[in-house]
Design an enzyme around this catalytic site. Structure first.
Site, PDB file in Angstrom:
ATOM      1  N   GLU A  86     -20.514  13.355  -0.700  1.00 24.84           N
ATOM      2  CA  GLU A  86     -19.256  13.679  -1.389  1.00 24.84           C
ATOM      3  C   GLU A  86     -18.275  12.508  -1.296  1.00 24.84           C
ATOM      4  O   GLU A  86     -17.504  12.263  -2.223  1.00 24.84           O
ATOM      5  CB  GLU A  86     -18.665  14.975  -0.801  1.00 24.84           C
ATOM      6  CG  GLU A  86     -19.490  16.184  -1.241  1.00 24.84           C
ATOM      7  CD  GLU A  86     -19.484  17.361  -0.289  1.00 24.84           C
ATOM      8  OE1 GLU A  86     -18.643  17.418   0.621  1.00 24.84           O
ATOM      9  OE2 GLU A  86     -20.369  18.235  -0.446  1.00 24.84           O
TER      10      GLU A  86
ATOM     11  N   GLY B 221     -24.819  22.855  -1.014  1.00 24.54           N
ATOM     12  CA  GLY B 221     -24.001  23.919  -1.574  1.00 24.54           C
ATOM     13  C   GLY B 221     -24.625  24.641  -2.760  1.00 24.54           C
ATOM     14  O   GLY B 221     -23.934  25.372  -3.476  1.00 24.54           O
TER      15      GLY B 221
ATOM     16  N   GLY C 101     -22.974  22.788   6.064  1.00 22.97           N
ATOM     17  CA  GLY C 101     -21.680  22.938   5.412  1.00 22.97           C
ATOM     18  C   GLY C 101     -21.225  24.388   5.437  1.00 22.97           C
ATOM     19  O   GLY C 101     -20.705  24.890   6.432  1.00 22.97           O
ATOM     20  N   GLY C 102     -21.446  25.085   4.331  1.00 25.46           N
ATOM     21  CA  GLY C 102     -20.933  26.445   4.147  1.00 25.46           C
ATOM     22  C   GLY C 102     -21.229  27.387   5.303  1.00 25.46           C
ATOM     23  O   GLY C 102     -20.350  28.147   5.731  1.00 25.46           O
TER      24      GLY C 102
ATOM     25  N   HIS D 116     -21.047  10.567   3.773  1.00 25.19           N
ATOM     26  CA  HIS D 116     -21.454  11.837   3.142  1.00 25.19           C
ATOM     27  C   HIS D 116     -21.519  11.630   1.630  1.00 25.19           C
ATOM     28  O   HIS D 116     -20.709  10.885   1.069  1.00 25.19           O
ATOM     29  CB  HIS D 116     -20.455  12.935   3.497  1.00 25.19           C
ATOM     30  CG  HIS D 116     -20.953  14.296   3.136  1.00 25.19           C
ATOM     31  ND1 HIS D 116     -20.920  14.764   1.847  1.00 25.19           N
ATOM     32  CD2 HIS D 116     -21.539  15.263   3.879  1.00 25.19           C
ATOM     33  CE1 HIS D 116     -21.457  15.982   1.819  1.00 25.19           C
ATOM     34  NE2 HIS D 116     -21.840  16.304   3.034  1.00 25.19           N
TER      35      HIS D 116
ATOM     36  N   SER E  94     -27.873  23.416   2.292  1.00 25.44           N
ATOM     37  CA  SER E  94     -28.170  24.854   2.196  1.00 25.44           C
ATOM     38  C   SER E  94     -28.949  25.389   3.392  1.00 25.44           C
ATOM     39  O   SER E  94     -29.780  26.300   3.237  1.00 25.44           O
ATOM     40  CB  SER E  94     -28.888  25.167   0.882  1.00 25.44           C
ATOM     41  OG  SER E  94     -28.046  24.865  -0.224  1.00 25.44           O
TER      42      SER E  94
ATOM     43  N   GLU F 101     -29.518  14.430   3.563  1.00 23.23           N
ATOM     44  CA  GLU F 101     -28.952  15.521   2.763  1.00 23.23           C
ATOM     45  C   GLU F 101     -29.221  15.258   1.285  1.00 23.23           C
ATOM     46  O   GLU F 101     -28.484  14.488   0.649  1.00 23.23           O
ATOM     47  CB  GLU F 101     -27.439  15.617   2.990  1.00 23.23           C
ATOM     48  CG  GLU F 101     -27.044  15.886   4.423  1.00 23.23           C
ATOM     49  CD  GLU F 101     -25.653  16.511   4.523  1.00 23.23           C
ATOM     50  OE1 GLU F 101     -25.561  17.584   5.125  1.00 23.23           O
ATOM     51  OE2 GLU F 101     -24.697  15.954   3.974  1.00 23.23           O
TER      52      GLU F 101
ATOM     53  N   ASN G 279     -20.121  20.852   9.307  1.00 23.30           N
ATOM     54  CA  ASN G 279     -19.157  20.057   8.538  1.00 23.30           C
ATOM     55  C   ASN G 279     -18.320  21.036   7.724  1.00 23.30           C
ATOM     56  O   ASN G 279     -18.803  21.609   6.754  1.00 23.30           O
ATOM     57  CB  ASN G 279     -19.937  19.091   7.629  1.00 23.30           C
ATOM     58  CG  ASN G 279     -19.031  18.342   6.661  1.00 23.30           C
ATOM     59  OD1 ASN G 279     -17.817  18.368   6.794  1.00 23.30           O
ATOM     60  ND2 ASN G 279     -19.642  17.679   5.683  1.00 23.30           N
ATOM     61  N   TRP G 280     -17.082  21.214   8.159  1.00 28.17           N
ATOM     62  CA  TRP G 280     -16.224  22.198   7.477  1.00 28.17           C
ATOM     63  C   TRP G 280     -15.696  21.678   6.139  1.00 28.17           C
ATOM     64  O   TRP G 280     -15.081  22.422   5.393  1.00 28.17           O
ATOM     65  CB  TRP G 280     -15.050  22.588   8.391  1.00 28.17           C
ATOM     66  CG  TRP G 280     -15.424  23.586   9.463  1.00 28.17           C
ATOM     67  CD1 TRP G 280     -16.695  24.018   9.772  1.00 28.17           C
ATOM     68  CD2 TRP G 280     -14.541  24.283  10.344  1.00 28.17           C
ATOM     69  NE1 TRP G 280     -16.640  24.938  10.794  1.00 28.17           N
ATOM     70  CE2 TRP G 280     -15.333  25.119  11.165  1.00 28.17           C
ATOM     71  CE3 TRP G 280     -13.153  24.283  10.528  1.00 28.17           C
ATOM     72  CZ2 TRP G 280     -14.778  25.943  12.152  1.00 28.17           C
ATOM     73  CZ3 TRP G 280     -12.605  25.111  11.511  1.00 28.17           C
ATOM     74  CH2 TRP G 280     -13.404  25.935  12.309  1.00 28.17           C
ATOM     75  N   LYS G 281     -15.878  20.389   5.879  1.00 26.71           N
ATOM     76  CA  LYS G 281     -15.372  19.788   4.635  1.00 26.71           C
ATOM     77  C   LYS G 281     -13.878  20.111   4.486  1.00 26.71           C
ATOM     78  O   LYS G 281     -13.178  20.188   5.492  1.00 26.71           O
ATOM     79  CB  LYS G 281     -16.211  20.252   3.439  1.00 26.71           C
ATOM     80  CG  LYS G 281     -17.716  20.024   3.691  1.00 26.71           C
ATOM     81  CD  LYS G 281     -18.559  20.221   2.469  1.00 26.71           C
ATOM     82  CE  LYS G 281     -20.029  19.963   2.831  1.00 26.71           C
ATOM     83  NZ  LYS G 281     -20.916  20.005   1.677  1.00 26.71           N
TER      84      LYS G 281
END
Ligand code: 13P
Length: 245
Positions: free
Chosen positions: A94, A168, A228-229, A92, A207, A162, A8-10
């Protein structure tokens, strides 16, 4: 069941980021798991074209419940499909936090995804406050009941657990804590959807890195990851793909 490594590149990625797909595809021409990248919608169509002929699938990060209409700035599931997506992330944390999305909204978005022929990745997860209050299983259970529509199958739905506090932050639940939630989700989904839920993929997200992927993938009922990251760079994401495949 084929396991799933989903990135997920967000809200990250410009045209130059497309090169990461070439590197990922070159390093993993025939991965042992399914590999999915969900870029920002601005890159989806280009990334889908670039990934065609490789083992990489593409997906959206959110969709509107309607197929089209007067909803400035929104993207429908049909538009994602038209741009080459086969998956879409819904609910998600977010989106739940930044856009006030409720379980009912998330459920409607999952149904919109199915309408467009997409597989919905439905996200659930507790906050740190809820975990510390011993409410994790109750919260995740309620989110599952509220966010996953009737009619969910192993092919139209993926669940991503999640924990909000692990996203993150570099903090990861213990393997026992991950296993407890994943086992409980499997029990709940099987009670509701029967045998079909045994093949529904349950991803862990929060993470995940190449350095911890192996041990996380060894936990029972963990069928992949939502990353993510560490999905932004082919070298990092490739390490996670290798750990799963
Ligand atoms: P990080 O892997 O950056 O913690 O993000 C997880 C996530 O939110 C994926 O959807």
């Amino acid at each position: 069941m084929k396991k799933l490594a989903a990135g997920n590149w967000k809200m990250n990625g410009l045209a130059e980021s497309l090169a990461e797909i070439d590197a990922l595809a070159a390093a993993h021409p025939a991965p042992g798991c399914e590999v999915l990248i969900c870029p920002p919608s601005t890159l989806l169509s280009k990334l889908s074209e670039r990934a065609s002929g490789t083992a990489i699938d593409t997906g959206g990060q959110d969709c509107h419940v309607a197929a089209s209409g007067a909803h400035t700035g929104d993207v429908s599931a049909e538009m994602l499909s038209d741009a080459g997506a086969t998956y879409v992330i819904v609910g998600h944390s977010e989106r739940r936090a930044d856009h006030g999305e409720t379980d009912a909204t998330v459920r409607a978005k999952a149904e919109a995804a199915w309408r467009a022929g997409l597989t919905a990745i439905v996200c659930v997860g507790e906050t740190l406050e809820q975990r510390e209050a011993g409410q994790t299983l109750a919260i995740v259970g309620a989110q599952l009941r509220g966010s996953v529509p009737d009619g969910a199958t192993a092919s139209n739905t993926v669940i991503a657990y999640e924990p909000v506090w692990a996203i993150g932050t570099g903090k990861v639940p213990t393997l026992d804590e991950i296993g407890e939630v994943h086992d409980d989700m499997r029990t709940q989904l099987t009670a509701r959807f029967g045998d079909d839920a045994s093949g529904m993929r349950l991803l862990y997200g929060g993470s995940v890195k190449p350095s911890n992927a192996n041990e996380i993938f060894g936990v029972s009922n963990v069928d992949g990851a939502l990353v993510g990251g560490a999905s932004l760079k082919a070298a990092d994401f490739g390490g996670i793909v290798s750990a799963l495949g």
